[in-house]
Design a protein around this motif. Structure first.
Motif, PDB file in Angstrom:
ATOM      1  N   THR A  19      54.600  28.575  48.651  1.00 48.16           N
ATOM      2  CA  THR A  19      55.680  29.291  49.350  1.00 48.16           C
ATOM      3  C   THR A  19      56.498  30.160  48.394  1.00 48.16           C
ATOM      4  OG1 THR A  19      57.266  27.454  49.162  1.00 48.16           O
ATOM      5  CG2 THR A  19      55.850  27.495  51.122  1.00 48.16           C
ATOM      6  N   PHE A  20      55.795  30.820  47.463  1.00 48.33           N
ATOM      7  CA  PHE A  20      56.432  31.710  46.502  1.00 48.33           C
ATOM      8  C   PHE A  20      56.474  33.105  47.137  1.00 48.33           C
ATOM      9  CE2 PHE A  20      56.399  32.830  41.673  1.00 48.33           C
ATOM     10  CZ  PHE A  20      57.604  33.468  41.839  1.00 48.33           C
ATOM     11  N   LYS A  21      57.586  33.422  47.761  1.00 51.19           N
ATOM     12  CA  LYS A  21      57.680  34.629  48.575  1.00 51.19           C
ATOM     13  C   LYS A  21      57.480  35.912  47.776  1.00 51.19           C
ATOM     14  CE  LYS A  21      60.873  32.477  51.872  1.00 51.19           C
ATOM     15  NZ  LYS A  21      62.248  32.516  52.428  1.00 51.19           N
ATOM     16  N   ALA A  22      58.118  36.004  46.618  1.00 52.06           N
ATOM     17  CA  ALA A  22      58.033  37.233  45.816  1.00 52.06           C
ATOM     18  C   ALA A  22      56.600  37.514  45.394  1.00 52.06           C
ATOM     19  CB  ALA A  22      58.934  37.122  44.585  1.00 52.06           C
ATOM     20  N   GLN A  23      55.861  36.482  45.061  1.00 48.52           N
ATOM     21  CA  GLN A  23      54.466  36.659  44.639  1.00 48.52           C
ATOM     22  C   GLN A  23      53.602  37.118  45.802  1.00 48.52           C
ATOM     23  OE1 GLN A  23      52.704  34.046  41.687  1.00 48.52           O
ATOM     24  NE2 GLN A  23      51.080  33.525  43.124  1.00 48.52           N
ATOM     25  N   VAL A  24      53.790  36.530  46.965  1.00 50.87           N
ATOM     26  CA  VAL A  24      53.018  36.931  48.144  1.00 50.87           C
ATOM     27  C   VAL A  24      53.274  38.390  48.484  1.00 50.87           C
ATOM     28  CG1 VAL A  24      52.693  36.563  50.622  1.00 50.87           C
ATOM     29  CG2 VAL A  24      52.939  34.603  49.094  1.00 50.87           C
ATOM     30  N   LEU A  25      54.524  38.782  48.514  1.00 42.31           N
ATOM     31  CA  LEU A  25      54.870  40.160  48.869  1.00 42.31           C
ATOM     32  C   LEU A  25      54.380  41.151  47.829  1.00 42.31           C
ATOM     33  CD1 LEU A  25      56.330  42.081  50.775  1.00 42.31           C
ATOM     34  CD2 LEU A  25      58.413  41.728  49.435  1.00 42.31           C
ATOM     35  N   ALA A  26      54.594  40.840  46.550  1.00 43.20           N
ATOM     36  CA  ALA A  26      54.194  41.762  45.483  1.00 43.20           C
ATOM     37  C   ALA A  26      52.684  41.976  45.484  1.00 43.20           C
ATOM     38  CB  ALA A  26      54.649  41.222  44.130  1.00 43.20           C
ATOM     39  N   ALA A  27      51.913  40.906  45.582  1.00 48.32           N
ATOM     40  CA  ALA A  27      50.454  41.029  45.572  1.00 48.32           C
ATOM     41  C   ALA A  27      49.958  41.748  46.818  1.00 48.32           C
ATOM     42  CB  ALA A  27      49.818  39.646  45.466  1.00 48.32           C
ATOM     43  N   SER A  28      50.573  41.490  47.957  1.00 45.72           N
ATOM     44  CA  SER A  28      50.166  42.146  49.200  1.00 45.72           C
ATOM     45  C   SER A  28      50.431  43.645  49.139  1.00 45.72           C
ATOM     46  CB  SER A  28      50.906  41.532  50.394  1.00 45.72           C
ATOM     47  OG  SER A  28      50.626  40.157  50.516  1.00 45.72           O
ATOM     48  N   VAL A  29      51.616  44.007  48.638  1.00 51.95           N
ATOM     49  CA  VAL A  29      51.952  45.429  48.522  1.00 51.95           C
ATOM     50  C   VAL A  29      51.012  46.129  47.550  1.00 51.95           C
ATOM     51  CG1 VAL A  29      53.711  47.052  47.702  1.00 51.95           C
ATOM     52  CG2 VAL A  29      54.366  45.148  49.180  1.00 51.95           C
ATOM     53  N   LEU A  30      50.671  45.461  46.447  1.00 50.86           N
ATOM     54  CA  LEU A  30      49.750  46.058  45.483  1.00 50.86           C
ATOM     55  C   LEU A  30      48.363  46.273  46.095  1.00 50.86           C
ATOM     56  CD1 LEU A  30      50.655  44.274  42.117  1.00 50.86           C
ATOM     57  CD2 LEU A  30      50.834  46.717  42.643  1.00 50.86           C
ATOM     58  N   CYS A  31      47.923  45.372  46.955  1.00 53.08           N
ATOM     59  CA  CYS A  31      46.634  45.559  47.648  1.00 53.08           C
ATOM     60  C   CYS A  31      46.658  46.820  48.500  1.00 53.08           C
ATOM     61  CB  CYS A  31      46.328  44.353  48.532  1.00 53.08           C
ATOM     62  SG  CYS A  31      45.659  42.939  47.656  1.00 53.08           S
ATOM     63  N   VAL A  32      47.761  47.014  49.219  1.00 52.99           N
ATOM     64  CA  VAL A  32      47.888  48.209  50.052  1.00 52.99           C
ATOM     65  C   VAL A  32      47.915  49.461  49.187  1.00 52.99           C
ATOM     66  CG1 VAL A  32      49.374  49.419  51.690  1.00 52.99           C
ATOM     67  CG2 VAL A  32      49.083  46.939  51.871  1.00 52.99           C
ATOM     68  N   VAL A  33      48.655  49.404  48.081  1.00 51.23           N
ATOM     69  CA  VAL A  33      48.734  50.547  47.168  1.00 51.23           C
ATOM     70  C   VAL A  33      47.351  50.882  46.603  1.00 51.23           C
ATOM     71  CG1 VAL A  33      49.647  51.337  44.947  1.00 51.23           C
ATOM     72  CG2 VAL A  33      51.148  50.176  46.581  1.00 51.23           C
ATOM     73  N   LEU A  34      46.588  49.852  46.226  1.00 50.66           N
ATOM     74  CA  LEU A  34      45.241  50.088  45.717  1.00 50.66           C
ATOM     75  C   LEU A  34      44.354  50.767  46.759  1.00 50.66           C
ATOM     76  CD1 LEU A  34      44.262  46.869  43.688  1.00 50.66           C
ATOM     77  CD2 LEU A  34      44.735  49.163  42.809  1.00 50.66           C
TER      78      LEU A  34
END
Length: 242
Positions: free
Chosen positions: A185-200
């Motif tokens: 339940t590490f929210k910042a990690q989930v959001l950061a990795a998800s956003v980076l996937c979209v950016v990629l």
């Protein structure tokens, strides 16, 4: 408490996470990109001869398109489970699964591009003494390039998304961070990795679109101004002020 950091409060948006985990994010992003690039490259190397075979031997077209379509419909977890006894828990397992998924997109686009080559172009090349291989390399493939590159774009964006599933065997790039963040339940990690996937995915699509425009300048739509026809007597008379 006002003195708590965003990591302690488990906030979704946390600049401190990027500062303290930058190396972890970089490593996951690099792994994600490498898996995507290798998978699409191998998929293209396999799809091209399959498309050529399907075009030259119509009897093979149905089975090739049918098998690649069936592979694409398999759920990712089922695909990786079927490949697990062969490759074990390794990056090769993820790459092989992603290659199989990319085949239906690449084969269909390459085949569509080759079949769209005008027969007049082929006949003109044969009349100039072009053999089968020279005809393919210098006439057919260049004319099929727009459809081929469109397939590569779709396959690349799809592969960026599917790579995250590799997290189940710890070779999912950013997907591994997403899965770990969900487990803890590490929210910042989930959001950061998800956003980076979209950016990629967006960055890959834009780069391939730019490459497509550079390699196929003849496909750009040019705005041509149509000259206005001179007004006839009736129109001229109607246009006169009363």
């Amino acid at each position: 408490m006002s003195g708590q950091s965003c990591l302690e409060t488990n906030a979704w948006i946390c600049g401190e996470y990027f500062r303290t985990r930058s190396q972890e994010l970089t490593d996951a992003t690099v792994q994600h990109v490498l898996i995507t690039v290798v998978s699409v490259a191998i998929g293209l190397a396999i799809a091209l001869p399959l498309a050529l075979l399907a075009r030259r031997r119509k009897a093979f077209a149905g089975p090739i398109l049918g098998v690649t379509t069936v592979l694409y419909t398999l759920p990712s977890l089922a695909m990786f489970s079927l490949l697990l006894p062969v490759f074990g828990l390794s990056a090769a397992l993820v790459v092989t699964g992603l290659v199989l998924y990319s085949l239906t997109i690449l084969v269909r686009n390459i085949l569509a591009g080759l079949e769209a080559v005008p027969e007049e172009a082929r006949e003109a090349a044969r009349g100039m003494g072009y053999g089968p291989w020279r005809l393919l390399l210098e006439v057919e493939l260049p004319l099929a390039l727009p459809a081929l590159l469109a397939g590569v774009r779709i396959a690349t964006v799809s592969t960026v998304a599917l790579t995250t599933v590799g997290a189940i065997v710890d070779y999912g790039g950013l997907g591994s961070l997403i899965l770990d963040g969900l487990d803890t339940t590490f929210k910042a990690q989930v959001l950061a990795a998800s956003v980076l996937c979209v950016v990629l995915a967006v960055a890959a699509d834009l780069l391939l679109l730019l490459l497509q425009r550079l390699l196929t300048p003849w496909t750009r739509a040019h705005r041509v101004r149509t000259p206005r026809a001179p007004a006839g007597p009736a129109q001229a008379k109607a246009a006169e002020p009363a």
